[in-house]
Design a protein around this motif. Structure first.
Motif, PDB file in Angstrom:
ATOM      1  N   PHE A 121       4.028  -1.063   2.519  1.00  9.87           N
ATOM      2  CA  PHE A 121       3.473  -2.238   1.838  1.00  9.87           C
ATOM      3  C   PHE A 121       2.336  -2.839   2.667  1.00  9.87           C
ATOM      4  O   PHE A 121       1.252  -3.110   2.148  1.00  9.87           O
ATOM      5  N   ALA A 122       2.574  -3.032   3.953  1.00  8.89           N
ATOM      6  CA  ALA A 122       1.557  -3.637   4.808  1.00  8.89           C
ATOM      7  C   ALA A 122       0.349  -2.724   4.973  1.00  8.89           C
ATOM      8  O   ALA A 122      -0.803  -3.176   4.920  1.00  8.89           O
ATOM      9  N   ASP A 123       0.592  -1.435   5.175  1.00  3.76           N
ATOM     10  CA  ASP A 123      -0.504  -0.491   5.350  1.00  3.76           C
ATOM     11  C   ASP A 123      -1.382  -0.455   4.099  1.00  3.76           C
ATOM     12  O   ASP A 123      -2.598  -0.253   4.180  1.00  3.76           O
ATOM     13  N   THR A 124      -0.776  -0.697   2.935  1.00  2.87           N
ATOM     14  CA  THR A 124      -1.487  -0.659   1.662  1.00  2.87           C
ATOM     15  C   THR A 124      -2.221  -1.967   1.372  1.00  2.87           C
ATOM     16  O   THR A 124      -3.380  -1.968   0.929  1.00  2.87           O
ATOM     17  N   VAL A 125      -1.564  -3.102   1.621  1.00  6.00           N
ATOM     18  CA  VAL A 125      -2.056  -4.395   1.131  1.00  6.00           C
ATOM     19  C   VAL A 125      -2.868  -5.172   2.169  1.00  6.00           C
ATOM     20  O   VAL A 125      -3.727  -5.979   1.814  1.00  6.00           O
ATOM     21  N   LEU A 126      -2.631  -4.946   3.458  1.00  3.02           N
ATOM     22  CA  LEU A 126      -3.361  -5.697   4.487  1.00  3.02           C
ATOM     23  C   LEU A 126      -4.885  -5.632   4.323  1.00  3.02           C
ATOM     24  O   LEU A 126      -5.566  -6.655   4.506  1.00  3.02           O
ATOM     25  N   PRO A 127      -5.462  -4.485   3.984  1.00  3.69           N
ATOM     26  CA  PRO A 127      -6.914  -4.469   3.816  1.00  3.69           C
ATOM     27  C   PRO A 127      -7.402  -5.355   2.666  1.00  3.69           C
ATOM     28  O   PRO A 127      -8.553  -5.800   2.667  1.00  3.69           O
ATOM     29  N   THR A 128      -6.526  -5.610   1.685  1.00  7.93           N
ATOM     30  CA  THR A 128      -6.903  -6.421   0.522  1.00  7.93           C
ATOM     31  C   THR A 128      -6.600  -7.892   0.732  1.00  7.93           C
ATOM     32  O   THR A 128      -7.343  -8.772   0.278  1.00  7.93           O
ATOM     33  N   VAL A 129      -5.486  -8.184   1.414  1.00 10.50           N
ATOM     34  CA  VAL A 129      -5.060  -9.568   1.640  1.00 10.50           C
ATOM     35  C   VAL A 129      -4.981  -9.808   3.144  1.00 10.50           C
ATOM     36  O   VAL A 129      -3.928  -9.636   3.758  1.00 10.50           O
ATOM     37  N   PRO A 130      -6.081 -10.202   3.757  1.00 13.99           N
ATOM     38  CA  PRO A 130      -6.098 -10.383   5.215  1.00 13.99           C
ATOM     39  C   PRO A 130      -5.447 -11.699   5.629  1.00 13.99           C
ATOM     40  O   PRO A 130      -5.113 -12.552   4.796  1.00 13.99           O
ATOM     41  N   GLY A 131      -5.310 -11.870   6.915  1.00 16.69           N
ATOM     42  CA  GLY A 131      -4.699 -13.083   7.453  1.00 16.69           C
ATOM     43  C   GLY A 131      -5.486 -14.338   7.171  1.00 16.69           C
ATOM     44  O   GLY A 131      -4.942 -15.444   7.193  1.00 16.69           O
ATOM     45  N   THR A 132      -6.777 -14.184   6.904  1.00 18.66           N
ATOM     46  CA  THR A 132      -7.621 -15.348   6.657  1.00 18.66           C
ATOM     47  C   THR A 132      -7.508 -15.868   5.225  1.00 18.66           C
ATOM     48  O   THR A 132      -8.029 -16.939   4.913  1.00 18.66           O
ATOM     49  N   ALA A 133      -6.822 -15.138   4.349  1.00 17.17           N
ATOM     50  CA  ALA A 133      -6.673 -15.572   2.959  1.00 17.17           C
ATOM     51  C   ALA A 133      -5.807 -16.826   2.884  1.00 17.17           C
ATOM     52  O   ALA A 133      -4.995 -17.100   3.763  1.00 17.17           O
ATOM     53  N   SER A 134      -5.991 -17.598   1.810  1.00 17.66           N
ATOM     54  CA  SER A 134      -5.204 -18.816   1.587  1.00 17.66           C
ATOM     55  C   SER A 134      -4.715 -18.800   0.148  1.00 17.66           C
ATOM     56  O   SER A 134      -5.453 -18.386  -0.759  1.00 17.66           O
ATOM     57  N   HIS A 135      -3.458 -19.250  -0.060  1.00 19.29           N
ATOM     58  CA  HIS A 135      -2.883 -19.125  -1.400  1.00 19.29           C
ATOM     59  C   HIS A 135      -1.826 -20.192  -1.647  1.00 19.29           C
ATOM     60  O   HIS A 135      -0.959 -20.420  -0.806  1.00 19.29           O
ATOM     61  N   LYS A 136      -1.914 -20.826  -2.813  1.00 19.63           N
ATOM     62  CA  LYS A 136      -0.891 -21.767  -3.249  1.00 19.63           C
ATOM     63  C   LYS A 136       0.146 -21.014  -4.069  1.00 19.63           C
ATOM     64  O   LYS A 136      -0.185 -20.356  -5.060  1.00 19.63           O
ATOM     65  N   VAL A 137       1.388 -21.118  -3.684  1.00 17.52           N
ATOM     66  CA  VAL A 137       2.455 -20.322  -4.288  1.00 17.52           C
ATOM     67  C   VAL A 137       2.897 -20.930  -5.619  1.00 17.52           C
ATOM     68  O   VAL A 137       3.234 -22.118  -5.698  1.00 17.52           O
ATOM     69  N   GLU A 138       2.915 -20.089  -6.643  1.00 15.44           N
ATOM     70  CA  GLU A 138       3.453 -20.478  -7.946  1.00 15.44           C
ATOM     71  C   GLU A 138       4.912 -20.051  -8.029  1.00 15.44           C
ATOM     72  O   GLU A 138       5.283 -18.991  -7.511  1.00 15.44           O
ATOM     73  N   PRO A 139       5.771 -20.854  -8.688  1.00 13.12           N
ATOM     74  CA  PRO A 139       7.196 -20.505  -8.770  1.00 13.12           C
ATOM     75  C   PRO A 139       7.452 -19.104  -9.316  1.00 13.12           C
ATOM     76  O   PRO A 139       8.339 -18.389  -8.824  1.00 13.12           O
ATOM     77  N   ALA A 140       6.652 -18.674 -10.309  1.00 16.43           N
ATOM     78  CA  ALA A 140       6.881 -17.372 -10.935  1.00 16.43           C
ATOM     79  C   ALA A 140       6.675 -16.212  -9.969  1.00 16.43           C
ATOM     80  O   ALA A 140       7.182 -15.103 -10.201  1.00 16.43           O
ATOM     81  N   GLU A 141       5.937 -16.453  -8.886  1.00 14.80           N
ATOM     82  CA  GLU A 141       5.667 -15.376  -7.936  1.00 14.80           C
ATOM     83  C   GLU A 141       6.912 -14.962  -7.167  1.00 14.80           C
ATOM     84  O   GLU A 141       6.935 -13.877  -6.568  1.00 14.80           O
ATOM     85  N   LEU A 142       7.921 -15.808  -7.181  1.00 14.00           N
ATOM     86  CA  LEU A 142       9.169 -15.483  -6.481  1.00 14.00           C
ATOM     87  C   LEU A 142      10.209 -14.896  -7.419  1.00 14.00           C
ATOM     88  O   LEU A 142      11.338 -14.607  -6.996  1.00 14.00           O
ATOM     89  N   ASP A 143       9.839 -14.708  -8.698  1.00 10.37           N
ATOM     90  CA  ASP A 143      10.759 -14.081  -9.647  1.00 10.37           C
ATOM     91  C   ASP A 143      10.921 -12.604  -9.311  1.00 10.37           C
ATOM     92  O   ASP A 143      10.029 -11.967  -8.749  1.00 10.37           O
ATOM     93  N   GLY A 144      12.071 -12.065  -9.663  1.00 13.38           N
ATOM     94  CA  GLY A 144      12.287 -10.634  -9.499  1.00 13.38           C
ATOM     95  C   GLY A 144      12.803 -10.219  -8.145  1.00 13.38           C
ATOM     96  O   GLY A 144      12.976  -9.015  -7.899  1.00 13.38           O
ATOM     97  N   MET A 145      13.053 -11.164  -7.255  1.00  8.70           N
ATOM     98  CA  MET A 145      13.644 -10.808  -5.963  1.00  8.70           C
ATOM     99  C   MET A 145      15.107 -10.435  -6.149  1.00  8.70           C
ATOM    100  O   MET A 145      15.825 -11.074  -6.909  1.00  8.70           O
ATOM    101  N   GLY A 146      15.529  -9.390  -5.458  1.00  9.10           N
ATOM    102  CA  GLY A 146      16.908  -8.944  -5.581  1.00  9.10           C
ATOM    103  C   GLY A 146      17.886  -9.946  -4.994  1.00  9.10           C
ATOM    104  O   GLY A 146      17.560 -10.702  -4.069  1.00  9.10           O
ATOM    105  N   GLY A 147      19.102  -9.963  -5.545  1.00  3.29           N
ATOM    106  CA  GLY A 147      20.127 -10.867  -5.047  1.00  3.29           C
ATOM    107  C   GLY A 147      20.436 -10.619  -3.577  1.00  3.29           C
ATOM    108  O   GLY A 147      20.571  -9.478  -3.150  1.00  3.29           O
ATOM    109  N   GLY A 148      20.545 -11.694  -2.814  1.00  2.00           N
ATOM    110  CA  GLY A 148      20.832 -11.571  -1.385  1.00  2.00           C
ATOM    111  C   GLY A 148      19.653 -11.128  -0.552  1.00  2.00           C
ATOM    112  O   GLY A 148      19.816 -10.736   0.610  1.00  2.00           O
ATOM    113  N   SER A 149      18.439 -11.176  -1.124  1.00  2.00           N
ATOM    114  CA  SER A 149      17.247 -10.752  -0.391  1.00  2.00           C
ATOM    115  C   SER A 149      17.050 -11.572   0.878  1.00  2.00           C
ATOM    116  O   SER A 149      17.318 -12.771   0.915  1.00  2.00           O
ATOM    117  N   SER A 150      16.546 -10.909   1.913  1.00  2.00           N
ATOM    118  CA  SER A 150      16.112 -11.638   3.099  1.00  2.00           C
ATOM    119  C   SER A 150      14.883 -12.460   2.737  1.00  2.00           C
ATOM    120  O   SER A 150      14.054 -12.037   1.923  1.00  2.00           O
TER     121      SER A 150
END
Length: 297
Positions: free
Chosen positions: A61-90
């Motif tokens: 995941f990191a090797d794939t996405v880091l070039p697109t979403v660098p550390g300097t990016a900024s983002h406001k989290v929408e509630p729907a973005e946390l949908d679909g996480m498996g039960g008991g996820s870390s």
């Protein structure tokens, strides 16, 4: 033909001429020891077995996405973005409605194995389905033919598998990215707080206990870092890189069968020690560079 060389397709432990004796009491279903610099596979056991990877898949995941979403990016989290996480996820503790820097989210991925951070970063990459497709494309580009991606965070999903060979490819590739290397080698950091901490940052420690030295697992000298994982289906998985005397050794261990909480770390430690003893002495049993001619058995 077997990716990386025919010997890697044989069952059970494989070593070459000149190799020292393997560590005793190795119980993992699959493992591999490699030289990161030369690409030589120094030893392996069931290197291409398709097994659930758990959170070690976050390396891809990191090797794939880091070039697109660098550390300097900024983002406001929408509630729907946390949908679909498996039960008991870390989770690292992402708060919907709060704005995060990319670097904080990436530390949440690498240190706390936060599936919530993965889902937010996947959203920043165009969404979970696109990210899963991007990861599969990246795996194939690296020659990781055992890997079938179903979730971006490594959470158990039907048909989702990788292998010790492929996970080693992901770590080796990731370490070429300075941000990946920095995040995976960070033992402790501060994470932005939310309402529960009255906005004050809180400390997070790396769940990779060989790096952080927690849970009774001593730190490994020269450890660069890597990624650990666990689910009830996958068992414990771990990929680590360490450097000594000018050599960088990669070790991946999947699902030790001996039921001890630190077994994945003791087996990885023993294989790292073995790798440093074997490098320059042992004839390789395969290669991490499938495009190059593989060693003959």
């Amino acid at each position: 033909s077997t990716v990386g060389g025919e010997q890697l397709g044989l069952p059970g432990p494989q070593t070459g001429e000149g190799a020292p004796a393997l560590p005793r009491d190795l119980s993992a279903l699959s493992w591999m020891v490699s030289d990161a610099d030369t690409g030589q596979v120094l030893a392996a056991s069931n290197a291409h077995w398709p097994l659930p990877p758990a959170s070690t898949l976050k390396m891809l995941f990191a090797d794939t996405v880091l070039p697109t979403v660098p550390g300097t990016a900024s983002h406001k989290v929408e509630p729907a973005e946390l949908d679909g996480m498996g039960g008991g996820s870390s989770a690292v503790g992402i708060v919907p409605g709060q704005t995060y820097q990319g670097a904080d989210l990436w530390r949440g991925v690498f240190l706390r194995s936060g599936n919530d951070a993965v889902h937010v970063l996947a959203s920043m990459n165009g969404g979970v389905p696109k990210t899963v497709s991007d990861m599969q494309t990246r795996a194939e580009a690296l020659g990781a033919k055992d890997t079938h991606v179903r979730s971006p965070d490594g959470y158990d999903a039907e048909g989702q598998v990788s292998s010790a060979y492929d996970l080693t490819l992901f770590l080796r590739s990731g370490l070429r990215n300075k941000d990946f290397k920095e995040y995976c080698s960070t033992a402790d950091a501060k994470f932005p707080g939310g309402p529960n901490t009255k906005g004050k940052p809180f400390g997070i420690s790396n769940t990779n206990r060989m790096l952080s030295g927690t849970g009774g697992v001593p730190k490994y000298p020269g450890l660069i870092g890597g990624k650990n994982g666990y689910t009830t289906h996958a068992g414990n998985t771990l990929a680590e890189a360490a450097t000594r005397d000018g050599h960088t050794i990669l070790v991946t261990v999947m699902n030790p069968q001996e039921n001890k909480h630190d077994k994945v770390y003791t087996e990885t430690r023993a294989l790292l020690d073995w790798g440093f003893a074997a490098v320059g002495r042992a004839k390789p049993v395969g290669t991490l560079d499938p495009a190059k001619p593989s060693p003959t058995t």
